[in-house]
Design an enzyme around this catalytic site. Structure first.
Site, short mmCIF file in Angstrom:
data_model
loop_
_atom_site.label_atom_id
_atom_site.label_comp_id
_atom_site.label_asym_id
_atom_site.label_seq_id
_atom_site.Cartn_x
_atom_site.Cartn_y
_atom_site.Cartn_z
N GLU A 50 0.70 -1.12 -0.14
CA GLU A 50 0.01 -0.09 0.06
C GLU A 50 0.96 1.19 0.15
O GLU A 50 0.34 2.19 -0.55
CB GLU A 50 -0.87 0.04 1.20
N ASP B 195 11.05 7.54 -10.11
CA ASP B 195 10.08 7.51 -8.94
C ASP B 195 8.40 7.38 -9.53
O ASP B 195 7.70 6.37 -9.23
CB ASP B 195 10.07 8.42 -7.76
N LYS C 165 6.12 4.23 -9.93
CA LYS C 165 4.43 4.12 -9.39
C LYS C 165 3.62 3.93 -10.45
O LYS C 165 2.67 3.18 -10.28
CB LYS C 165 4.27 5.42 -8.63
N GLY D 263 4.42 12.04 4.35
CA GLY D 263 5.70 12.12 4.95
C GLY D 263 5.83 10.64 5.57
O GLY D 263 5.11 9.56 5.24
N1 LIG Z 1 11.00 8.03 2.77
C1 LIG Z 1 9.64 7.94 2.13
O1 LIG Z 1 8.90 8.98 2.47
C2 LIG Z 1 9.16 6.80 1.35
C3 LIG Z 1 7.75 6.96 0.91
C4 LIG Z 1 7.35 5.98 0.13
C5 LIG Z 1 8.04 4.82 -0.24
N2 LIG Z 1 9.28 4.89 0.16
C6 LIG Z 1 10.16 3.52 0.09
O2 LIG Z 1 10.51 2.87 1.11
C7 LIG Z 1 11.69 2.33 0.92
C8 LIG Z 1 12.62 2.70 2.14
O3 LIG Z 1 12.69 4.06 2.20
P1 LIG Z 1 13.70 4.79 3.17
O4 LIG Z 1 13.45 6.00 3.14
O5 LIG Z 1 13.43 4.15 4.42
O6 LIG Z 1 15.04 4.49 2.78
P2 LIG Z 1 16.52 4.62 3.49
O7 LIG Z 1 16.35 5.48 4.76
O8 LIG Z 1 17.48 4.67 2.69
O9 LIG Z 1 16.68 3.08 4.25
C9 LIG Z 1 16.95 1.95 3.19
C10 LIG Z 1 17.30 0.86 4.13
O10 LIG Z 1 17.52 -0.28 3.27
C11 LIG Z 1 18.74 -0.97 3.62
N3 LIG Z 1 19.28 -1.81 2.73
C12 LIG Z 1 19.58 -1.25 1.46
N4 LIG Z 1 19.88 -2.44 0.44
C13 LIG Z 1 19.68 -3.51 1.44
C14 LIG Z 1 20.21 -4.96 1.18
N5 LIG Z 1 20.42 -5.14 -0.02
N6 LIG Z 1 19.91 -5.57 2.06
C15 LIG Z 1 19.55 -5.15 3.20
N7 LIG Z 1 19.17 -3.78 3.58
C16 LIG Z 1 19.39 -3.08 2.61
C17 LIG Z 1 19.58 -0.07 3.98
O11 LIG Z 1 20.73 -0.19 4.93
P3 LIG Z 1 21.89 0.84 5.50
O12 LIG Z 1 20.82 1.37 6.86
O13 LIG Z 1 22.88 -0.01 6.02
O14 LIG Z 1 21.90 2.11 4.80
C18 LIG Z 1 18.67 1.05 5.03
O15 LIG Z 1 18.47 0.47 6.15
C19 LIG Z 1 12.32 2.80 -0.47
O16 LIG Z 1 12.16 1.97 -1.45
C20 LIG Z 1 11.65 4.24 -0.89
O17 LIG Z 1 11.54 4.11 -2.16
C21 LIG Z 1 9.73 5.78 1.15
#
Ligand SMILES: NC(=O)c1ccc[n+]([C@@H]2O[C@H](COP(=O)([O-])OP(=O)(O)OC[C@H]3O[C@@H](n4cnc5c(N)ncnc54)[C@H](OP(=O)(O)O)[C@@H]3O)[C@@H](O)[C@H]2O)c1
Length: 359
Positions: free
Chosen positions: A157, A228, A232, A329
């Site tokens: 979702e 992005d 989507k 957010g």
């Molecule tokens: N931020 C938003 O508002 C938002 C909104 C909707 C969707 N999303 C989606 O949600 C996802 C997470 O976003 P985020 O903002 O939380 O990203 P983030 O802060 O960059 O966190 C990504 C996490 O994934 C880990 N990671 C990356 N590659 C990996 C692998 N191969 N194996 C295990 N762990 C791995 C990273 O490890 P490290 O901690 O070691 O770097 C980090 O902990 C993304 O796909 C993003 O597109 C984000």
């Protein structure tokens, strides 16, 4: 019922998710009979943690924020192997109470390794909930099939409109309706930037604000180049229009510093420049595109300010259905994961009620 959670990725979204679980603990227990226990966490560069009785997620959040490793468990395993090993260690997978929460970084080349993570989880008996667009944008039909074969759920979702229901909305409230197409503004970072640039803000400054807020993708060119939004669009088209698209099949144009003066000129002319994502059935196939479009002021999409998003679905039976996201957010994205978890709990309860009724 208690869900054991395996967190694959422990960045902005996953950390907000675990604090949200804490904040909503009483509501989840009282209204849905749901409690959770985080049994495993894995990151890319910040280590791993596993404890059959549950780790202390808040302590791991503090560790990660200090830039320290969250643990040293199983460092020699790939992430997919770690998922399999975590699933094997407890009995929750067998009972259908194990949920893998996939929040790794979006890979726009192939959606990997997230697709492998989802496959490993489903094959191990876990449900999967994810905010990562990659799996639905690159492999929706294959993963939905794997989930059905395994008798588990694959829900995402948060991948398109954070916590605002879009997949839920169609799945749960529009039975027998055919979606013929959609158009929308689906990227908060670029909508914020376009709004800010209309007011004279520079491209770099507007982008820096979104990065500081943790809203922009880790690689912000994924937002500004339209990737992005294309991911989507592919995910929405695959699920709602039964398309077989990847983000690379979406005709794509993003925004640059040169878009700023265009946004200012459009505003002066009483119009708005928006990064519009759209897809529709055309001659037996689905055509999809993402591009800046100058819209008349009375277009619903033209009225979106800052980080707001909206999607307008074109349907056969109920005309146009629009959903607007006024706030976005981390809390909203974390909420989407929570709503997926509740959806799984409801299904498990409904199945066991049905079984009891048959006896
Ligand atoms: N931020 C938003 O508002 C938002 C909104 C909707 C969707 N999303 C989606 O949600 C996802 C997470 O976003 P985020 O903002 O939380 O990203 P983030 O802060 O960059 O966190 C990504 C996490 O994934 C880990 N990671 C990356 N590659 C990996 C692998 N191969 N194996 C295990 N762990 C791995 C990273 O490890 P490290 O901690 O070691 O770097 C980090 O902990 C993304 O796909 C993003 O597109 C984000």
């Amino acid at each position: 019922m208690t869900f054991d959670l395996v967190l694959v990725g422990f960045g902005h979204v996953a950390q907000r998710f675990v604090t949200l679980l804490d904040e909503t603990r009483e509501t989840l227990a009282r209204d849905f009979d749901v409690s959770t226990r985080v049994v495993a966490v894995t990151t890319h560069r910040h280590g791993r943690a596993y404890a059959a009785g549950g780790v202390a997620p808040q302590a791991l959040v503090e560790c990660h924020r200090r830039g320290e490793a969250i643990g040293r468990d199983d460092l020699d395993l790939s992430t997919s192997d770690f998922i399999r090993a975590s699933a094997d260690r407890g009995g929750a997978a067998k009972e259908g109470h194990l949920v893998v929460v996939e929040t790794t970084t979006l890979d726009i080349a192939k959606g990997q390794p997230a697709i492998d993570h989802v496959r490993a989880a489903l094959a191990s008996g876990a449900h999967v909930i994810t905010a990562n667009k990659g799996p639905a944008a690159f492999a929706y039909h294959a993963l939905a099939g794997a989930a059905a074969d395994a008798g588990r759920r694959f829900l995402f979702e948060g991948a398109v409109m954070d916590g605002i229901p879009i997949f839920n909305l169609v799945r749960e409230t529009l039975p027998a309706v055919r979606i013929d197409g959609f158009r929308g503004v689906v990227n908060s970072t670029t909508n914020y930037m376009l709004t800010a640039m209309e007011g004279g803000q520079t491209f770099d400054r507007a982008l820096a604000e979104m990065q500081a807020a943790g809203i922009a993708e880790a690689d912000a060119s994924l937002d500004t180049d339209g990737w992005d939004a294309a991911a989507k669009t592919a995910a929405l088209a695959n699920v709602m229009l039964d398309a077989r698209l990847t983000p690379h099949d979406v005709d794509r144009q993003g925004i640059t510093a040169a878009t700023g003066p265009q946004a200012v000129a459009a505003r002066r002319a009483g119009r708005r420049l928006k990064l519009v994502a759209a897809a529709a059935r055309q001659n037996g196939r689905v055509a999809a595109r993402v591009a800046p479009e100058e819209l008349p002021a009375d277009d619903l999409l033209a009225r979106l300010e800052g980080q707001q998003n909206a999607i307008v679905l074109r349907t056969d039976l109920v005309g146009e259905v629009a959903i607007v996201q006024r706030g976005s957010g981390l809390t909203q994205t974390a909420y989407a994961l929570l709503s997926d978890l509740v959806a799984i709990a409801r299904e498990i309860s409904a199945r066991s009620d049905a079984r009891r009724a048959r006896v």
